[in-house]
Design a protein around this motif. Structure first.
Motif, PDB file in Angstrom:
ATOM      1  N   UNK B  46      11.653  42.648  48.961  1.00 39.68           N
ATOM      2  CA  UNK B  46      11.537  44.110  48.877  1.00 39.68           C
ATOM      3  C   UNK B  46      10.287  44.593  49.617  1.00 39.68           C
ATOM      4  N   UNK B  47       9.236  43.749  49.591  1.00 40.28           N
ATOM      5  CA  UNK B  47       8.006  44.114  50.301  1.00 40.28           C
ATOM      6  C   UNK B  47       8.210  43.988  51.811  1.00 40.28           C
ATOM      7  N   UNK B  48       9.124  43.108  52.216  1.00 38.45           N
ATOM      8  CA  UNK B  48       9.413  42.954  53.638  1.00 38.45           C
ATOM      9  C   UNK B  48       9.182  41.555  54.171  1.00 38.45           C
ATOM     10  N   UNK B 116      15.964  53.601  45.129  1.00 41.85           N
ATOM     11  CA  UNK B 116      16.153  52.860  46.381  1.00 41.85           C
ATOM     12  C   UNK B 116      17.392  51.957  46.353  1.00 41.85           C
ATOM     13  N   UNK B 117      17.678  51.367  45.190  1.00 37.85           N
ATOM     14  CA  UNK B 117      18.797  50.422  45.102  1.00 37.85           C
ATOM     15  C   UNK B 117      20.134  51.113  45.325  1.00 37.85           C
ATOM     16  N   UNK B 118      20.230  52.403  44.943  1.00 36.21           N
ATOM     17  CA  UNK B 118      21.477  53.149  45.153  1.00 36.21           C
ATOM     18  C   UNK B 118      21.827  53.269  46.631  1.00 36.21           C
ATOM     19  N   UNK B 136       8.186  49.375  44.830  1.00 36.40           N
ATOM     20  CA  UNK B 136       8.792  48.724  43.659  1.00 36.40           C
ATOM     21  C   UNK B 136       8.477  47.233  43.649  1.00 36.40           C
ATOM     22  N   UNK B 137       8.529  46.606  44.824  1.00 34.11           N
ATOM     23  CA  UNK B 137       8.267  45.172  44.922  1.00 34.11           C
ATOM     24  C   UNK B 137       6.827  44.827  44.565  1.00 34.11           C
TER      25      UNK B 137
END
Lengths: 161, 162
Positions: B46-48, B116-118, B136-137
């Motif tokens: 999630x952070x990349x 974000x997950x949506x 979030x991450x």
């Protein structure tokens, strides 16, 4: 006996005394130790489940191992360092403890198994698809996970023996 | 009520058999390492930081069942440890802090899933992901590290170790 003398000598060193007497040091090192165990064990779980043919089977074993093996080595380095500090702070708790030595032996086995079954996959010429190799690699993957689990069990039981 | 738990037969059984408490604790530690180990892989993605696969949604779908299973084991064993000495745990500041930080981690996850997950289809293969996912991450990683740190402190501050 000589180990016991070494333990007593270590206990009496100024470094050991400082580590023991600063209230937050041991809990903090232990927390770092546990987080590193989580990184190592999480990585070992995903790569071994891939090698066992359970997880991420659409990706190659080599791709999965390439992602997690460096994290395992880094976590292991932090574990050894934090572990050494914990021994330095409380030599009696570890050096004279049979469970500690069982843990070290199992750790060595798990480390060697990772070298044998995972590290070669980083070599682009490796033939991970060879059926005979795959069968033994699958058993080795489950055995590795079992040994890492046993290492964690020993780690917790050091506090009680 | 906490005293009732303390005086229950099961609670006494845990206290009186020397091997039981360490065994439950060991299972608790194994569960924690699995929760943090798998959640960290997802948080880093999630952070990349690239994972073993490109798709974030497939990575989450693959690892989250393991995280939840391990979390269930951590909660179950945690409840057993609490049962062994309910009054001492309930009075312990580090234990209370740990529950609060876990609540915060749960909220962070709920917010991520509601936002974000949506829209994950839009950024599933994008590295780095959008800011909301990255926040979030990072938040998740920080909070779970806090949970582990507070948890380790309980062992040093619990009033009555039987």
């Amino acid at each position: 006996m000589s180990l016991q003398i070494f333990g007593h000598w270590l206990y009496a060193t100024p470094a050991s005394t400082v580590l023991r007497q600063t209230v937050w040091v041991i809990p903090t090192i232990q927390a770092i130790h546990i987080v590193s165990v989580a990184i190592l064990f999480g990585s070992a779980l995903v790569s071994n489940l891939r090698l066992a043919g359970i997880l991420a089977t659409d990706e190659t074993s080599a791709a999965v191992v390439r992602r997690y093996l460096p994290w395992m080595w880094s976590a292991l380095a932090v574990l050894l360092l934090s572990g050494l500090l914990l021994i330095l702070a409380e030599p009696d708790r570890t050096l004279g403890n049979a469970v500690f030595w069982i843990k070290m032996t199992l750790l060595l086995v798990a480390f060697v198994m990772t070298l044998i079954f995972q590290k070669p996959l980083l070599d682009p010429r490796s033939s991970a698809t060879d059926p005979g190799r795959t069968a033994s690699a699958k058993s080795a993957a489950w055995l590795s996970l079992a040994i890492w689990t046993a290492v964690i069990c020993c780690g917790r039981f050091i506090a009680y023996t | 009520m906490l005293q009732d738990v303390y005086h229950s037969g099961f609670s006494s059984w845990i206290r009186q058999n020397p091997g039981v408490f360490p065994t439950i604790e060991t299972l608790h530690v194994i569960a924690i390492t699995l929760v943090f180990g798998t959640i960290m892989i997802v948080d880093l993605r999630l952070i990349g930081i690239a994972s073993h696969r490109r798709s974030a949604s497939r990575l989450i779908g693959e690892l989250l069942p393991i995280t939840w299973g391990a979390f269930a084991l951590a909660v179950a064993t945690g409840c057993l440890l609490f049962t062994a000495n309910a009054p001492a745990y309930a009075a312990n500041s580090q234990f209370r802090l740990k529950l609060l930080v876990m609540l915060a981690a749960g909220l962070n996850m709920a917010v991520f899933h509601a936002t974000a997950y949506r829209r994950i289809a839009d950024w599933d293969e994008t590295v780095p992901p959008p800011a909301a996912a990255r926040i979030a991450g990072v938040t998740s990683l920080m909070l779970w590290l806090g949970v582990i740190y507070a948890g380790r402190w309980i062992g040093f501050t619990l009033d009555v170790l039987f």
